[in-house]
Motif scaffolding. Structure first.
Motif, short mmCIF file in Angstrom:
data_model
loop_
_atom_site.label_atom_id
_atom_site.label_comp_id
_atom_site.label_asym_id
_atom_site.label_seq_id
_atom_site.Cartn_x
_atom_site.Cartn_y
_atom_site.Cartn_z
N THR A 273 0.80 -1.22 0.00
CA THR A 273 0.00 -0.20 0.06
C THR A 273 0.98 1.27 -0.04
O THR A 273 0.46 2.42 -0.48
CB THR A 273 -0.86 -0.09 1.22
OG1 THR A 273 -0.19 0.08 2.24
CG2 THR A 273 -2.03 -1.19 1.13
N LYS A 274 2.21 1.19 0.61
CA LYS A 274 3.14 2.35 0.69
C LYS A 274 4.29 2.04 0.30
O LYS A 274 4.84 1.03 0.92
CB LYS A 274 2.70 2.93 1.83
CG LYS A 274 1.53 3.95 2.10
CD LYS A 274 1.87 5.27 1.41
CE LYS A 274 0.76 6.10 1.78
NZ LYS A 274 0.64 7.72 1.35
N VAL A 275 5.10 2.90 -0.51
CA VAL A 275 6.50 2.88 -0.58
C VAL A 275 7.18 4.17 -0.26
O VAL A 275 6.57 5.12 -0.96
CB VAL A 275 6.84 2.28 -1.84
CG1 VAL A 275 7.04 0.84 -2.06
CG2 VAL A 275 6.27 2.94 -3.03
N ILE A 276 7.78 4.40 0.75
CA ILE A 276 8.32 5.60 1.26
C ILE A 276 9.77 5.81 1.21
O ILE A 276 10.52 5.05 2.00
CB ILE A 276 7.58 6.10 2.60
CG1 ILE A 276 6.18 5.73 2.49
CG2 ILE A 276 7.81 7.55 2.84
CD1 ILE A 276 5.51 5.69 4.10
N PRO A 277 10.34 6.83 0.50
CA PRO A 277 11.77 6.95 0.80
C PRO A 277 12.04 7.58 1.97
O PRO A 277 11.32 8.63 2.39
CB PRO A 277 12.16 8.16 -0.42
CG PRO A 277 10.89 8.52 -0.69
CD PRO A 277 9.72 7.56 -0.49
N THR A 278 13.41 7.35 2.63
CA THR A 278 13.48 7.74 3.94
C THR A 278 14.83 8.76 3.69
O THR A 278 15.37 8.91 2.74
CB THR A 278 14.11 6.82 4.84
OG1 THR A 278 15.38 6.27 4.52
CG2 THR A 278 13.35 5.40 5.24
#
Length: 329
Positions: A273-278
């Motif tokens: 549901t989510k891919v988030i760069p840190t």
């Protein structure tokens, strides 16, 4: 205008009653640390011993406060935004400059709110005059440009609109960007990357609105797209209902890797549901399981860490808080 340190201290002291103590401590502590790191402390004799002791005390209090923040769960709702009885928000996003919270609702409206008051931003002339931004269908995704100047929205009908935040003008409309709806959208310099129900990832020119690339490979809808800059290339990550994360080379459109994370329990659907760069260049993945996974591009996108739910409950979304320079999920 030049000002002496004693005079600056006096002015700050007068403002103490107007500022929230925690925020004041944070600002002073950050300023002291920054000056120390950049060797910009004033020359000898300009700061008294009393002032120095106070500065050290403030820095210690800031560090203690941050330590408690790191372990304390969110427990206070500062503001709530209400919609009509037949409406609700489909997507919410903060602007990078912190001046706005934007909501996209099921009835097609895009509205910008003041995060400090929870009220509609009437300093924007078009909202003051009730000339709201809107689609004809439900708004499913929103994103700001890095400078917060532009806002992009995607709707259930599959169109994308790009808005000038200050004027409310729609500067670009891309009809039929995706069949059956746009689920995720991101700015990448002068381009727009999107994912949709049609199982595709697409790249459009922001000025022209022309589709530049179409990335195929997912076998289900694309819920989330994220962009990170690797040492030698711009990498795009896409998360799908097919339970995979795909890594793409933005320049060549090549799929560099397909990642399928392991199930935590037999009932996990694993739909990403989510891919988030840190801030450290890693990718946080939320995939409707009881654990969030952190992927490291330097280790061929291997999962280097997991954040598990104590109650083994399913995560459906995630976000990142980078206050104080530390990422918290």
């Amino acid at each position: 205008v030049d000002i002496s340190i004693p005079e600056l201290a006096r002015l700050l002291e007068e403002e103490l009653v107007e500022a929230q103590p925690s925020e004041l401590l944070r600002l002073i502590g950050d300023a002291c640390k920054w000056k120390k790191l950049n060797s910009e402390w004033p020359s000898k004799g300009l700061i008294s011993r009393t002032t120095a002791r106070r500065a050290k005390t403030l820095i210690k209090q800031v560090e203690e406060e941050r330590a408690s923040e790191d372990t304390s769960p969110a427990s206070k709702c500062f503001h709530s935004i209400s919609f009509g009885s037949s409406s609700y928000a489909e997507h919410v996003a903060f602007s990078p400059d912190g001046t706005s919270v934007v909501t996209g609702s099921v009835d097609g409206f895009v509205e910008l709110w003041n995060p400090s008051s929870g009220k509609l931003r009437t300093d924007l002339e078009y909202q003051k005059n009730e000339a709201l931004l809107m689609h004809r269908d439900a708004v499913l995704c929103l994103t700001f440009s890095t400078d917060s100047k532009y806002l992009a929205s995607g709707c259930k009908a599959g169109s994308i609109k790009v808005w000038d935040v200050q004027t409310g003008k729609c500067v670009k409309k891309i009809k039929g960007a995706h069949k059956n709806g746009v689920l995720s959208i991101k700015f990448v310099k002068e381009q727009i990357v999107s994912g949709g129900y049609d199982q595709l990832v697409k790249v459009f020119g922001m000025q022209s609105g022309i589709m530049l690339k179409e990335l195929r490979g997912h076998s289900s809808y694309v819920n989330s797209v994220a962009v990170l800059t690797a040492p030698k290339q711009v990498v795009l990550a896409s998360g799908s209902g097919d339970a995979t994360v795909r890594i793409w080379n933005m320049k060549t459109s090549d799929c560099l890797k397909v990642i399928k994370l392991k199930a935590q329990s037999p009932g996990d659907s694993l739909s990403v549901t989510k891919v988030i760069p840190t801030p450290n260049g890693e990718i946080l993945v939320c995939n409707r399981s009881s654990a969030l996974s952190l992927l490291d591009p330097k280790k061929n996108f291997e999962a280097i860490k997991e954040f598990k739910s104590p109650q083994q409950e399913e995560f459906i979304s995630a976000t990142i808080d980078i206050r104080g320079g530390n990422a918290k999920f």
